[in-house]
Design an enzyme around this catalytic site. Sequence first.
Site, PDB file in Angstrom:
ATOM      1  CD  GLU A   6      22.272  16.300  76.341  1.00  0.00           C
ATOM      2  OE1 GLU A   6      23.362  17.187  76.475  1.00  0.00           O
ATOM      3  OE2 GLU A   6      21.911  15.748  75.409  1.00  0.00           O
TER       4      GLU A   6
ATOM      5  CG  ASP B   9      22.430  23.504  86.177  1.00  0.00           C
ATOM      6  OD1 ASP B   9      22.734  22.968  85.151  1.00  0.00           O
ATOM      7  OD2 ASP B   9      22.882  24.733  86.494  1.00  0.00           O
TER       8      ASP B   9
ATOM      9  CG  ASN C 189      18.069  22.801  80.594  1.00  0.00           C
ATOM     10  OD1 ASN C 189      18.082  22.831  81.784  1.00  0.00           O
ATOM     11  ND2 ASN C 189      18.920  22.376  79.810  1.00  0.00           N
TER      12      ASN C 189
ATOM     13  CG  HIS D   1      20.229  26.362  82.580  1.00  0.00           C
ATOM     14  ND1 HIS D   1      21.337  26.071  83.266  1.00  0.00           N
ATOM     15  CD2 HIS D   1      20.273  25.992  81.240  1.00  0.00           C
ATOM     16  CE1 HIS D   1      22.298  25.663  82.324  1.00  0.00           C
ATOM     17  NE2 HIS D   1      21.711  25.964  81.000  1.00  0.00           N
TER      18      HIS D   1
ATOM     19  CG  ASP E   5      22.416  12.453  75.139  1.00  0.00           C
ATOM     20  OD1 ASP E   5      23.334  13.387  74.697  1.00  0.00           O
ATOM     21  OD2 ASP E   5      21.202  12.886  75.145  1.00  0.00           O
TER      22      ASP E   5
END
Length: 503
Positions: free
Chosen positions: A421, A395, A386, A391, A378
């Site tokens: 994530e 990505d 973000n 965002h 994680d």
Amino acid sequence: MADYKEKYRRALKELDESEQKATDSIQALYQVLMSILKGVKGHHKAIDKAINSLPRNTPNGEGAPVEALSRVRDLVISYFDKDDLRSAITTLDILLENLKMSDVLGDDVEILQKDAAKIRTPNELKAFTRKVVNLIVGALFDNSGPSIKASLNGLKGDLTRQLGSLEALDAGLAESIKVAGLHKDIERIANLSDLSTFHKETFDVLGNGIVNKNELIVEFSGLVETVIHKLAELSSDLRQAGAEEADELKDRWRLTELMGGQVKTLQESVLQADNLALLKTLLTKRLAEFSQTVSEFTEVERCRVGEAEGYAFSVANKLKKMELQVQELKLSLIQAHKEALVDVLTGVANRRAFDERIRLEYERWKRNAEPLVLAVLDIDRFKKINDTYGHSVGDKVLCTISQLINKQVRESDFFGRIGGEEFAVIFTGSDLDSGLKRLEQFRKSVEDCKFGYQGKRLTITMSVGCAEFAPGDTVSDVYGRADQALYKAKSLGRNQCLSERAI
Ligand SMILES: Nc1nc2c(ncn2[C@@H]2O[C@H](COP(=O)(O)OP(=O)(O)OP(=O)(O)O)[C@@H](O)[C@H]2O)c(=O)[nH]1
């Protein structure tokens, strides 16, 4: 019918042979007589002249020249009346010796020779001479020698019987025989000449008809045989062609029935026709009908074959198209399946792929008991990324980390994005320590990765928790322990890998 005809012809042949034999006998006798008369020549001018006027052979078809011979006979008799006895007897001896050569007269001549020795007076000589001449002339004019007579009677009997057979066989012929009075004609036959005339007439009138009708029947029988043969051939062809369709079967039965019916009608026509002209007309008509039936059937078959070929062609085309479609569908299905297992954003395996794979490996682990380790990864504080950079930057980070770890994972292992994530790794054939070691390498690579944003260097880290499958575990059990280890790693400051032992 054919047997009768053959018998009839044989009888005629025998008759002809007998007639020929008789003609030959007459000829031979005549020759004998001529040689005898040669010996008689030189005694009297009138006799010589009469002998010279005789033909050398019996004229063809006319028998012996009766009148001329009778004149010679009378002259000879009158000559012997005048001449001396001894000379006459000598001449007669020569004559009798020659006559002995004839098969027909042989026995009678011997008796006469004995009588000749007893002649003492001119009157006896005259009577004797008459006997000799009568014997010769009688033999010449009476064709009915013992053997010829027997043969003639035999033939007459045969003829009568054969006429009877003919009458029984065919009503039309019986009528003709009656009208012509052939039975009476047979009875009247007295010699070969009569018989010959009888034969010629009856055979011309009656025999010719029989021959013609016979030929027609033979022709017709051949035709019927051909038709039946063709029918059998056709049926065999039809069977071989495998008449499975109801319509085809129906048509073929119809044809067989029609042909059978027409053949029967033909046979009946032959039996019923009482004259040849009618028979020929009927046959021609029936044959035309027959030919028409076969043509119609051939046309129906041709159309059917054409339709079947067209249908087969279109079906083949459709099949080909369908094959292509199936192929395309297969490919798109494979593609869809692949896509269904791939994470659209990062290009690595997705949650569904993970679920399939962990189930598969779990089953394998239960069978083989090979070590199996599950890790959950994680990204640390991703929300902040973000929130800070946007965002889309988040990505990009997800994509970069995905590719970075994916290329380090062995072919036999699994790596995929299982949540926002969150990632998962499955180590097959590796125990917890080995897995942990590999995970640490992954973590380090992420930490060391240089993420740049607007000239600034971003440091991304991740935390990892892992657990090893143990006897009695379910996937959920192991996942839970790995998740707990991850939670521990997060709680211990993040950017670290912990196993379930740390829980
Ligand atoms: N850019 C981007 N962000 C995502 C995506 N999926 C999930 N996230 C974000 O990931 C973040 C996860 O945040 P949290 O669950 O709070 O965890 P965290 O911020 O990583 O904090 P820790 O896990 O405790 O280190 C959320 O803000 C999600 O919106 C995605 O596909 N793209």
